[in-house]
Design a protein around this motif. Structure first.
Motif, PDB file in Angstrom:
ATOM      1  N   LYS A  26       0.872  -0.978  -0.113  1.00 44.34           N
ATOM      2  CA  LYS A  26       0.131  -0.023   0.033  1.00 44.34           C
ATOM      3  C   LYS A  26       0.930   1.286   0.088  1.00 44.34           C
ATOM      4  CE  LYS A  26      -3.652  -2.242   2.441  1.00 44.34           C
ATOM      5  NZ  LYS A  26      -4.208  -2.271   3.777  1.00 44.34           N
ATOM      6  N   VAL A  27       0.498   2.358  -0.436  1.00 44.34           N
ATOM      7  CA  VAL A  27       1.210   3.617  -0.544  1.00 44.34           C
ATOM      8  C   VAL A  27       0.407   4.652  -0.168  1.00 44.34           C
ATOM      9  CG1 VAL A  27       2.234   5.338  -2.143  1.00 44.34           C
ATOM     10  CG2 VAL A  27       2.380   2.893  -2.734  1.00 44.34           C
ATOM     11  N   ILE A  28       0.916   5.416   0.892  1.00 41.90           N
ATOM     12  CA  ILE A  28       0.269   6.257   1.587  1.00 41.90           C
ATOM     13  C   ILE A  28       1.035   7.691   1.103  1.00 41.90           C
ATOM     14  CG2 ILE A  28      -0.071   7.646   3.803  1.00 41.90           C
ATOM     15  CD1 ILE A  28       0.142   4.991   5.357  1.00 41.90           C
ATOM     16  N   GLY A  29       0.209   8.447   0.576  1.00 39.47           N
ATOM     17  CA  GLY A  29       0.973   9.790  -0.177  1.00 39.47           C
ATOM     18  C   GLY A  29       0.279  11.130   0.694  1.00 39.47           C
ATOM     19  N   ILE A  30       1.294  11.888   1.052  1.00 33.84           N
ATOM     20  CA  ILE A  30       1.102  13.126   1.882  1.00 33.84           C
ATOM     21  C   ILE A  30       1.587  14.334   1.096  1.00 33.84           C
ATOM     22  CG2 ILE A  30       2.028  14.324   3.868  1.00 33.84           C
ATOM     23  CD1 ILE A  30       2.449  11.563   5.255  1.00 33.84           C
ATOM     24  N   ASP A  31       0.563  15.252   1.022  1.00 29.62           N
ATOM     25  CA  ASP A  31       1.134  16.670   0.512  1.00 29.62           C
ATOM     26  C   ASP A  31       0.158  17.548   1.075  1.00 29.62           C
ATOM     27  OD1 ASP A  31       2.199  16.871  -2.747  1.00 29.62           O
ATOM     28  OD2 ASP A  31       1.259  18.582  -1.737  1.00 29.62           O
ATOM     29  N   LEU A  49      -4.344   9.045  -8.759  1.00 30.19           N
ATOM     30  CA  LEU A  49      -3.729   8.037  -7.890  1.00 30.19           C
ATOM     31  C   LEU A  49      -4.881   7.308  -6.977  1.00 30.19           C
ATOM     32  CD1 LEU A  49      -0.572  10.144  -6.631  1.00 30.19           C
ATOM     33  CD2 LEU A  49      -0.555   7.993  -7.837  1.00 30.19           C
ATOM     34  N   LYS A  50      -5.843   8.040  -6.857  1.00 27.86           N
ATOM     35  CA  LYS A  50      -6.891   7.558  -5.767  1.00 27.86           C
ATOM     36  C   LYS A  50      -7.839   6.345  -6.563  1.00 27.86           C
ATOM     37  CE  LYS A  50      -7.391  11.641  -2.962  1.00 27.86           C
ATOM     38  NZ  LYS A  50      -8.520  12.797  -2.566  1.00 27.86           N
ATOM     39  N   LYS A  51      -7.644   6.122  -7.962  1.00 23.63           N
ATOM     40  CA  LYS A  51      -8.196   5.149  -8.661  1.00 23.63           C
ATOM     41  C   LYS A  51      -7.650   4.013  -8.222  1.00 23.63           C
ATOM     42  CE  LYS A  51      -9.423   7.877 -12.634  1.00 23.63           C
ATOM     43  NZ  LYS A  51      -9.177   8.131 -13.984  1.00 23.63           N
ATOM     44  N   ASN A  52      -6.469   3.922  -7.542  1.00 17.94           N
ATOM     45  CA  ASN A  52      -5.945   2.722  -7.137  1.00 17.94           C
ATOM     46  C   ASN A  52      -6.327   2.260  -5.703  1.00 17.94           C
ATOM     47  OD1 ASN A  52      -3.784   0.612  -6.153  1.00 17.94           O
ATOM     48  ND2 ASN A  52      -2.905   1.007  -8.247  1.00 17.94           N
ATOM     49  N   LYS A  53      -6.795   1.211  -5.313  1.00 19.54           N
ATOM     50  CA  LYS A  53      -7.352   1.001  -4.145  1.00 19.54           C
ATOM     51  C   LYS A  53      -6.281   0.634  -3.305  1.00 19.54           C
ATOM     52  CE  LYS A  53     -11.221  -1.261  -5.805  1.00 19.54           C
ATOM     53  NZ  LYS A  53     -12.101  -2.834  -5.926  1.00 19.54           N
ATOM     54  N   LYS A  54      -4.855   0.285  -3.434  1.00 17.47           N
ATOM     55  CA  LYS A  54      -3.768   0.395  -2.712  1.00 17.47           C
ATOM     56  C   LYS A  54      -3.144   1.760  -2.348  1.00 17.47           C
ATOM     57  CE  LYS A  54      -1.347  -2.073  -5.660  1.00 17.47           C
ATOM     58  NZ  LYS A  54      -0.204  -2.845  -5.874  1.00 17.47           N
ATOM     59  N   PHE A  55      -3.732   3.018  -2.825  1.00 18.65           N
ATOM     60  CA  PHE A  55      -3.304   4.545  -2.674  1.00 18.65           C
ATOM     61  C   PHE A  55      -4.232   4.901  -1.435  1.00 18.65           C
ATOM     62  CE2 PHE A  55      -2.971   9.037  -3.311  1.00 18.65           C
ATOM     63  CZ  PHE A  55      -1.790   9.239  -3.197  1.00 18.65           C
ATOM     64  N   PHE A  56      -3.632   5.613  -0.464  1.00 20.26           N
ATOM     65  CA  PHE A  56      -4.508   6.440   0.527  1.00 20.26           C
ATOM     66  C   PHE A  56      -3.694   7.776   0.571  1.00 20.26           C
ATOM     67  CE2 PHE A  56      -4.397   1.952   1.253  1.00 20.26           C
ATOM     68  CZ  PHE A  56      -5.809   1.812   1.750  1.00 20.26           C
TER      69      PHE A  56
END
Length: 59
Positions: A26-31, A49-56
């Motif tokens: 899973k990938v957690i993105g912060i911005d 990016l949010k289209k991918n279920k593994k992205f938060f």
């Protein structure tokens, strides 16, 4: 789980895309979505990016 800071910027966005394609993590993105350059462009990148279920995303 992988943490990427600045995920809506150019480098962070492409890093997230590659991680999501090549790994099972899973990938957690912060911005903070600052206005250093076009905020709408950053929001469009986040939509991709949010289209991918593994992205938060965390602001």
């Amino acid at each position: 789980m992988i943490l990427v800071t600045g995920c809506a910027g150019f480098i962070g966005f492409h890093t997230c895309l590659n991680l999501l394609k090549r790994r099972k993590d899973k990938v957690i993105g912060i911005d903070n979505l600052n206005n250093y350059y076009d905020v709408n462009l950053k929001k469009e990148r986040l939509k991709i990016l949010k289209k991918n279920k593994k992205f938060f995303f965390k602001n």
